[in-house]
Motif scaffolding. Structure first.
Motif, PDB file in Angstrom:
ATOM      1  N   SER A  14       0.845  -1.203   0.000  1.00  0.00           N
ATOM      2  CA  SER A  14       0.000   0.000   0.000  1.00  0.00           C
ATOM      3  C   SER A  14       0.873   1.242   0.000  1.00  0.00           C
ATOM      4  CB  SER A  14      -0.938  -0.026   1.211  1.00  0.00           C
ATOM      5  OG  SER A  14      -1.893  -1.047   1.086  1.00  0.00           O
ATOM      6  N   THR A  15       1.454   1.514  -1.158  1.00  0.00           N
ATOM      7  CA  THR A  15       2.296   2.690  -1.334  1.00  0.00           C
ATOM      8  C   THR A  15       1.425   3.895  -1.655  1.00  0.00           C
ATOM      9  OG1 THR A  15       4.065   1.280  -2.179  1.00  0.00           O
ATOM     10  CG2 THR A  15       4.202   3.634  -2.676  1.00  0.00           C
TER      11      THR A  15
ATOM     12  N   MET B 270      -4.921   9.858 -14.274  1.00  0.00           N
ATOM     13  CA  MET B 270      -6.074  10.723 -14.033  1.00  0.00           C
ATOM     14  C   MET B 270      -6.533  10.666 -12.581  1.00  0.00           C
ATOM     15  SD  MET B 270      -8.762   8.440 -16.256  1.00  0.00           S
ATOM     16  CE  MET B 270      -7.504   7.744 -17.319  1.00  0.00           C
ATOM     17  N   GLY B 271      -5.575  10.319 -11.700  1.00  0.00           N
ATOM     18  CA  GLY B 271      -5.887  10.217 -10.282  1.00  0.00           C
ATOM     19  C   GLY B 271      -6.047   8.790  -9.803  1.00  0.00           C
ATOM     20  N   GLN B 272      -6.050   7.828 -10.738  1.00  0.00           N
ATOM     21  CA  GLN B 272      -6.318   6.431 -10.388  1.00  0.00           C
ATOM     22  C   GLN B 272      -5.096   5.684  -9.883  1.00  0.00           C
ATOM     23  OE1 GLN B 272      -5.189   7.336 -13.253  1.00  0.00           O
ATOM     24  NE2 GLN B 272      -5.225   5.795 -14.852  1.00  0.00           N
ATOM     25  N   GLY B 273      -3.919   6.329  -9.910  1.00  0.00           N
ATOM     26  CA  GLY B 273      -2.724   5.692  -9.366  1.00  0.00           C
ATOM     27  C   GLY B 273      -1.964   4.837 -10.346  1.00  0.00           C
ATOM     28  N   LEU B 274      -2.222   4.988 -11.643  1.00  0.00           N
ATOM     29  CA  LEU B 274      -1.529   4.174 -12.635  1.00  0.00           C
ATOM     30  C   LEU B 274      -0.025   4.394 -12.580  1.00  0.00           C
ATOM     31  CD1 LEU B 274      -1.403   2.305 -15.099  1.00  0.00           C
ATOM     32  CD2 LEU B 274      -1.864   4.310 -16.538  1.00  0.00           C
ATOM     33  N   ASN B 275       0.416   5.638 -12.514  1.00  0.00           N
ATOM     34  CA  ASN B 275       1.854   5.900 -12.482  1.00  0.00           C
ATOM     35  C   ASN B 275       2.515   5.266 -11.267  1.00  0.00           C
ATOM     36  OD1 ASN B 275       1.817   7.298 -14.854  1.00  0.00           O
ATOM     37  ND2 ASN B 275       1.986   9.328 -13.955  1.00  0.00           N
ATOM     38  N   THR B 276       1.823   5.307 -10.138  1.00  0.00           N
ATOM     39  CA  THR B 276       2.377   4.698  -8.922  1.00  0.00           C
ATOM     40  C   THR B 276       2.545   3.200  -9.110  1.00  0.00           C
ATOM     41  OG1 THR B 276       1.315   6.389  -7.578  1.00  0.00           O
ATOM     42  CG2 THR B 276       2.034   4.393  -6.444  1.00  0.00           C
ATOM     43  N   LYS B 277       1.546   2.550  -9.663  1.00  0.00           N
ATOM     44  CA  LYS B 277       1.609   1.099  -9.845  1.00  0.00           C
ATOM     45  C   LYS B 277       2.718   0.711 -10.828  1.00  0.00           C
ATOM     46  CE  LYS B 277      -3.118  -0.364  -8.762  1.00  0.00           C
ATOM     47  NZ  LYS B 277      -4.338  -1.016  -9.299  1.00  0.00           N
TER      48      LYS B 277
ATOM     49  N   ALA C 204      -4.073  -0.294  -1.053  1.00  0.00           N
ATOM     50  CA  ALA C 204      -4.673   0.975  -0.650  1.00  0.00           C
ATOM     51  C   ALA C 204      -5.267   1.702  -1.847  1.00  0.00           C
ATOM     52  CB  ALA C 204      -3.642   1.856   0.045  1.00  0.00           C
ATOM     53  N   ILE C 205      -4.518   1.753  -2.941  1.00  0.00           N
ATOM     54  CA  ILE C 205      -5.031   2.407  -4.147  1.00  0.00           C
ATOM     55  C   ILE C 205      -6.235   1.649  -4.690  1.00  0.00           C
ATOM     56  CG2 ILE C 205      -4.498   2.769  -6.587  1.00  0.00           C
ATOM     57  CD1 ILE C 205      -1.811   3.882  -5.743  1.00  0.00           C
ATOM     58  N   ASP C 206      -6.187   0.329  -4.667  1.00  0.00           N
ATOM     59  CA  ASP C 206      -7.307  -0.454  -5.183  1.00  0.00           C
ATOM     60  C   ASP C 206      -8.565  -0.255  -4.345  1.00  0.00           C
ATOM     61  OD1 ASP C 206      -5.829  -1.355  -7.274  1.00  0.00           O
ATOM     62  OD2 ASP C 206      -5.484  -3.370  -6.475  1.00  0.00           O
ATOM     63  N   ILE C 207      -8.427  -0.216  -3.039  1.00  0.00           N
ATOM     64  CA  ILE C 207      -9.603   0.024  -2.191  1.00  0.00           C
ATOM     65  C   ILE C 207     -10.171   1.420  -2.463  1.00  0.00           C
ATOM     66  CG2 ILE C 207     -10.328   0.432   0.202  1.00  0.00           C
ATOM     67  CD1 ILE C 207      -8.572  -1.955   0.989  1.00  0.00           C
ATOM     68  N   GLY C 208      -9.288   2.385  -2.670  1.00  0.00           N
ATOM     69  CA  GLY C 208      -9.753   3.720  -3.018  1.00  0.00           C
ATOM     70  C   GLY C 208     -10.521   3.728  -4.331  1.00  0.00           C
ATOM     71  N   GLN C 209     -10.023   2.974  -5.318  1.00  0.00           N
ATOM     72  CA  GLN C 209     -10.722   2.878  -6.594  1.00  0.00           C
ATOM     73  C   GLN C 209     -12.077   2.194  -6.439  1.00  0.00           C
ATOM     74  OE1 GLN C 209      -9.651   3.665 -10.252  1.00  0.00           O
ATOM     75  NE2 GLN C 209      -9.176   5.198  -8.714  1.00  0.00           N
ATOM     76  N   ILE C 210     -12.137   1.163  -5.625  1.00  0.00           N
ATOM     77  CA  ILE C 210     -13.388   0.432  -5.415  1.00  0.00           C
ATOM     78  C   ILE C 210     -14.431   1.336  -4.769  1.00  0.00           C
ATOM     79  CG2 ILE C 210     -14.451  -1.451  -4.113  1.00  0.00           C
ATOM     80  CD1 ILE C 210     -11.682  -2.918  -4.461  1.00  0.00           C
ATOM     81  N   GLU C 211     -14.042   2.014  -3.713  1.00  0.00           N
ATOM     82  CA  GLU C 211     -15.004   2.856  -3.004  1.00  0.00           C
ATOM     83  C   GLU C 211     -15.421   4.059  -3.850  1.00  0.00           C
ATOM     84  OE1 GLU C 211     -13.740   1.704   1.581  1.00  0.00           O
ATOM     85  OE2 GLU C 211     -13.149   3.662   0.768  1.00  0.00           O
TER      86      GLU C 211
END
Length: 775
Positions: free
Chosen positions: A20-21, A484-491, A654-661
Motif C-alpha cells: 500500500s504505497t 487521471m488520479g487512479q494511481g496508474l503511475n504509482t503502480k 490501498a489504491i485499489d480500495i480507493g478505486q473500489i469505493e
C-alpha cells in the motif's frame, strides 16, 4: 511474451509491489501543488480561446453568422471558422461526422460554430455572445423512442444469441416481460476539458492536453493541420479526472487550441467553462431496455430476449464499442441457456454520447439485475437465492458470445460476503421493520458482478514503455498510459522498482509523451496497469539481462545466482550496490535503455460471427447494500454497504480500495441522484452543479466495509493482479436493487416500475403504482 517475476523469495526481501504505497502525487494533490494544464506558467504571448454556438437552435440550418461584432470586441485577435481549417474538419475517432467547427447544419444545442481567440479568457467568452445567427430551426429529436419511430440511427442494429428462443418461450409455462429505463450520466471531472498548444519553428505543434488518449489527440490535430503525425507532440502529466469523458472528446478542444496557434503563430489555450463543458461534451448512454424471460419452477432462466435502445446523440463517436459492451454484459454473472440480445444505436439531436466508466457494461448489468429482482418477485424466492441458482457453473459456463467462463470464483466470493455481512439475519430484520412501519421501508440486496477485461477492439490491447537506467542507479520511466488520479503511475513505478530491487523513490516516472512512446492506446477498459505494467516490466527485464551479462563477464558470477533486491545486486562471489553496477555498466559501454512492448495474449473476436474470446479474464465482486426509503417523500438513505472485490493479487491494496469505493459512490450517483434533463427545445437544463446532483460526503453510508478477495489471477498478468478501474462501479447496482426491494415490500408479488436514477420523483412514481396495486 509475459516477463517472469523475480525468483527472489518474498520472505527474504521487502518488495515494491503488493504494498500500500501512497499515490505518487498524493501530497501534491492535498497541498494544491499538483500542476494541471491551467496551473502551468503560460508562455509569453499566450492567447485564450472560447467556443461559440447558437443559443436558440438544437437542430436546423444556419444561413448566415454575423461575426462582425465578435471581431470588433475588445481583446479579440482572431475568430476561427471552418474555413480556417487546413486539413480534415473532424475530431471523430470512429466513422466520422464530428466537425471540429460546424458549418451550416446544427445537430445539437451547443454545437461549435466558431471559436474566438483573444488576449484573455474573459474577453474571448464575452465576445462569443455577440454573434448574430440567421437560419431555420427544426423540431429536435430528443428521445430514443422518437428516434426509433423515425428510423434514425447512428449505426446499424447489432445483436447475437444462441439456442432456440422462440421455441423455449412457446413451451415455457412461466414467463414475464419488463422494461427498465436508465438515465445518462455527466462525467463531472474536477478538471474540465483543457488544452494548451505551442507552435514550433518549422510547423511543429506541441499540445498539452487533458486526455486519456494522447495518440488519438496527436492524430486528430495532425489531420486537422494537414501534417504528419510526427510533427505533433502531445503531452499529459496528469488529469483532474477523466472517467471516459476524455478518451475521445478531448480531441476537439486540442484541435481548436492547435488551430488557434497555427492561425496566430502564438501559444493558445482553451479551457471550457463548467457550463459549456456540460453542454458541449457527451455523457453516459441512457437506455431503454425491454426484456422477456422464460423460467422454470425453481427460478432458473430458460430463455431471455433482451433489447437495448440507446440514445447515442447526433453522431457515432464511441457508440459502437459502448453498445457492444452492453451486450457483452447483459448476462452479468448469469447463464442464459437460450438467449437473443439486440442493441439499437439511435440518433437524436443531443450531444454525442461517449465513453463512461464501465463503457456500456453498467447498462447491461443493470438490466440483468432487474431480471433477477423481477424473477424473485414472481417466484417468491429470496433474490440472493435466485441469483445463485442462475450463476455460471459446471456445464453452464459459456457466455452468449461464446467465451468459456474458466475463472469463476463467484460462488466462493458470494458465500464469503453473505457470511461476513450477515445477510440472512439482516433480511429478516428488514422484513420485521417493514411489518411495523407503513411510511419508512427498508430494503436489502446482495448483487454480483462479472466484468470482462480487455479492449473489445482487439488491436487496442497493446502498450509500450521506455525505461532508462542512469549511471548513478536512478531510473527514468515513461509509458503510454495516462494518470487521471487512479494511481496508474504509482503502480507502474512499483513494477519497475520491484524489477530492479530498488526503493520506489529511485524510480522517476515522467509525463506521458507521444514522442517517447508512440502509437499508444487510450487509458481505458480498466487495462492501464495490465498493459503498461507489463510493457514496463519487459523493458526492465531487457536492461537487467544486459546488466547481468556485464556482471558475469567481469566477476565470473553464475548468471542464475544474480539477485536484484534491497538496492543491491548479489551473486555467488559477493554483492554490490545497484548504483555501482549501473556505473560499471556505463563504463563498460553497456546500453542501459530499453523500449518495452506488450500485447495481450489469447484474445480474439469476430464481430460478424459474434464469437471468440474478447476478454483475457473476468474481474469479480459483490456488494450488499441496505437502504431506507420514505414513501411519503421519496427520500432515500443508504444505511450500510459491504463490498468484497476481486483484484487478483493487488499491486497496491490501498489504491485499489480507493478505486473500489470511489467507483461504488460514482455508480451510486448514476443510479440514485444524477439526472440529466433536456427541455422541449433540446437545451440541457441540468448544466451546472446547481441543477445536477453528484453524490457528496453526506451520501456515503456511515457503515462502509470494503475488503479485497484474496487470490491470484489465474491468467498471466502483471504480478497476478487484476484490473480495478471500472468493475466496482457496477457494485452500486446493489443500492438500486435494495431500493427496488424496499418499494416491492409495499405489495408482495407486484413488480415496481422503478427506473434509474432512483430520484425521489422516481421512487414516488413507483410507490404510487404500488399503492394503486394495494387498492
Amino acid at each position: 511474451m509475459n516477463a517472469p517475476e523475480s525468483e527472489t523469495s518474498e520472505a527474504a526481501v521487502e518488495r515494491a509491489v503488493h504494498r500500500s504505497t501512497p499515490h505518487d502525487s498524493a501530497v501534491l494533490h492535498v497541498t494544491g501543488r499538483a500542476v494541471y494544464i491551467d496551473d502551468m506558467v503560460e508562455p509569453t504571448g499566450t492567447l485564450h480561446l472560447a467556443p461559440g454556438f447558437c443559443p436558440d437552435m438544437a437542430r436546423g440550418r444556419i444561413r448566415d453568422i454575423d461575426l462582425s461584432r465578435v471581431r470588433q470586441a475588445p481583446g479579440v485577435v482572431a475568430v476561427l471558422t471552418a474555413a480556417d481549417i487546413p486539413g480534415r474538419n473532424d475530431w471523430s475517432t470512429s466513422i466520422g461526422g464530428d466537425p471540429i467547427i460546424a458549418e451550416n447544419e446544427v445537430e445539437f444545442w451547443g454545437e461549435v460554430l466558431f471559436c474566438v481567440v483573444a488576449e484573455t479568457r474573459d474577453a474571448a467568452r464575452r465576445a462569443t455572445r455577440l454573434a448574430l445567427f440567421e437560419g431555420e430551426a427544426e423540431p429536435p429529436v430528443l428521445t430514443a423512442e422518437e428516434a426509433k419511430a423515425k428510423g434514425l440511427r447512428v449505426l446499424d442494429d447489432y445483436g447475437y444469441g444462441r439456442g432456440d428462443v422462440a421455441r423455449s418461450f412457446a413451451s415455457a409455462q412461466r414467463r414475464f416481460d419488463g422494461v427498465i429505463r436508465n438515465g445518462g450520466q455527466e462525467h463531472f471531472y474536477l478538471e474540465g476539458q483543457v488544452a494548451l498548444a505551442i507552435p514550433g519553428e518549422t510547423g511543429d505543434m506541441h499540445v498539452y492536453s487533458s486526455t486519456q488518449h494522447p495518440s488519438e489527440v496527436q492524430h486528430c490535430v495532425a489531420h486537422m493541420l494537414g501534417v504528419p503525425n510526427a510533427m505533433v507532440t502531445v503531452e499529459v502529466r496528469r488529469m483532474g479526472g477523466g472517467f471516459g469523458g476524455k478518451e475521445s472528446q478531448a480531441s476537439q478542444w486540442a484541435c481548436l487550441a492547435a488551430l488557434g496557434a497555427r492561425v496566430t503563430g502564438r501559444p493558445c489555450k482553451l479551457r471550457l467553462d463548467r457550463d459549456d463543458d456540460m453542454v458541449m461534451t457527451g455523457k453516459r448512454h441512457d437506455m431503454t431496455t425491454a426484456f422477456s424471460v422464460a423460467y422454470d419452477s425453481s427460478g432458473k432462466i430458460l430463455a431471455a430476449d433482451i433489447d437495448f435502445m440507446a440514445r447515442c446523440g447526433y453522431s457515432a463517436d464511441l457508440s459502437g464499442g459502448v453498445n457492444d459492451r452492453t451486450l457483452f454484459h447483459a448476462d452479468n454473472a448469469y447463464f442464459y441457456p437460450n438467449v437473443a440480445l439486440k442493441s439499437e444505436r439511435l440518433k437524436t439531436n443531443t450531444v454525442t454520447n461517449t465513453a463512461f466508466r464501465g463503457f456500456g457494461g453498467p447498462q447491461g448489468i443493470l438490466a440483468a439485475e432487474r431480471i433477477m429482482d423481477t424473477l424473485a418477485i414472481v417466484t417468491g424466492i429470496d433474490p440472493l437465492e435466485i441469483r445463485k441458482r442462475n450463476f455460471y457453473g459446471p456445464g453452464r459456463d459459456v457466455t452468449p458470445y461464446g467465451q468459456k467462463v474458466e475463472d469463476n470464483i463467484l460462488p466462493e466470493l458470494i458465500a464469503d460476503l453473505e457470511r461476513s455481512c450477515d445477510y440472512a439475519k439482516r433480511r429478516q430484520e428488514c422484513r420485521a421493520f417493514n411489518s411495523k412501519n407503513r411510511i419508512l421501508r427498508k430494503g436489502i440486496a446482495l448483487t454480483p458482478i462479472k466484468f470482462g477485461i480487455a479492449f473489445t477492439l482487439t488491436h487496442l490491447n497493446q502498450a509500450g514503455a521506455l525505461v532508462h537506467v542512469y549511471a548513478d542507479g536512478s531510473v527514468h520511466l515513461n509509458h503510454g498510459g495516462t494518470e487521471m488520479g487512479q494511481g496508474l503511475n504509482t503502480k507502474v513505478a512499483q513494477v519497475a522498482a520491484d524489477a530492479f530491487g530498488l526503493p520506489l523513490e529511485r524510480v522517476r516516472i515522467t509525463a506521458t509523451n507521444t514522442s517517447k512512446v508512440p502509437n499508444t492506446s487510450a487509458t481505458a477498459a480498466s487495462s492501464g496497469s495490465d498493459l503498461n505494467g507489463m510493457a514496463a516490466l519487459a523493458a526492465c527485464n531487457e536492461i537487467k539481462e544486459r546488466m547481468v551479462a556485464h556482471l558475469v563477464s567481469t566477476t565470473n558470477a553464475a548468471p542464475e545466482s544474480v539477485v536484484f533486491a534491497d538496492g543491491r545486486v548479489s551473486h555467488t562471489g559477493g554483492s554490490l550496490s545497484f548504483a555501482d553496477l549501473a556505473k560499471s555498466c556505463y563504463e563498460g559501454r553497456v546500453q542501459l535503455s530499453a523500449a518495452g512492448f506488450y500485447s495481450t495474449p489469447k484474445i480474439h473476436w469476430d464481430r460478424q460471427k459474434a464469437e471468440g474470446r474478447p476478454f483475457l479474464y473476468f474481474a469479480y465482486g459483490a456488494a450488499c447494500a441496505e437502504v431506507t426509503i420514505d414513501t411519503m417523500t421519496g427520500e432515500m438513505k443508504v444505511d450500510r454497504v459491504d463490498i468484497l472485490h476481486d483484484c487478483g493479487r493487488s499491486l497496491n491494496p490501498a489504491i485499489d480500495i480507493g478505486q473500489i469505493e470511489g467507483a461504488f459512490v460514482q455508480g451510486m450517483g448514476w443510479l440514485t441522484t444524477e439526472e440529466l434533463v433536456w427541455d422541449d427545445k433540446g437545451r440541457l437544463a441540468t448544466h451546472a452543479p446547481s441543477t445536477y446532483k453528484i453524490p457528496t460526503a453526506s451520501d456515503v453510508p456511515a457503515i462502509f466495509n470494503t475488503r479485497l478477495w484474496d487470490g491470484d489471477n489465474r491468467e498471466e498478468t502483471i504480478h497476478s493482479s487484476k484490473a480495478v478501474g471500472e468493475p466496482p462501479l457496477m457494485l452500486a447496482c446493489s443500492v438500486f436493487s435494495a431500493i427496488f426491494d424496499a418499494v416491492a415490500s409495499l405489495k408482495p408479488g407486484v413488480v415496481p416500475p422503478l427506473d434509474a436514477p432512483a430520484t425521489p420523483e422516481s421512487i414516488m412514481r413507483a410507490v404510487a403504482f404500488m399503492r394503486r396495486s394495494e387498492a
